[in-house]
Design a protein around this motif. Structure first.
Motif: not given
Length: 76
Positions: A17-22, A24-28, A31-42, A54-60
């Motif tokens: 799980t990855i979350q990206i914030f600006n 101001w703390g707004e989530k932009v 994704s929970a997809d292991q093959n995510f791609q973020w292109d810098g859009t919101f 970013y906050h990244l959590t990986i569960k093995m």
């Protein structure tokens, strides 16, 4: 260009799980997809250059949880 997590050993990773914030703390992005791609859009709009958190959590599969956080510089 885009942000992507390189995972060379997908057999060990159960969930990501990855979350990206600006600044101001707004989530932009989230994704929970292991093959995510973020292109810098919101909401399909290009974000201005800046620093994002970013906050990244990986569960093995052995139930070990790895949490990381840091920043990403978006440059256009």
């Amino acid at each position: 260009d885009f942000l992507k997590l390189y995972n060379s050993n997908q057999q060990c990773v159960k969930e990501i799980t990855i979350q990206i914030f600006n600044r101001w703390g707004e989530k932009v992005f989230e994704s929970a997809d292991q093959n995510f791609q973020w292109d810098g859009t919101f909401h399909s709009r290009s974000l201005d250059p800046g620093v994002f958190i970013y906050h990244l959590t990986i569960k093995m599969f052995d139930d070990k949880v790895i949490s990381k956080e840091g920043n990403i510089s978006l440059v256009r």
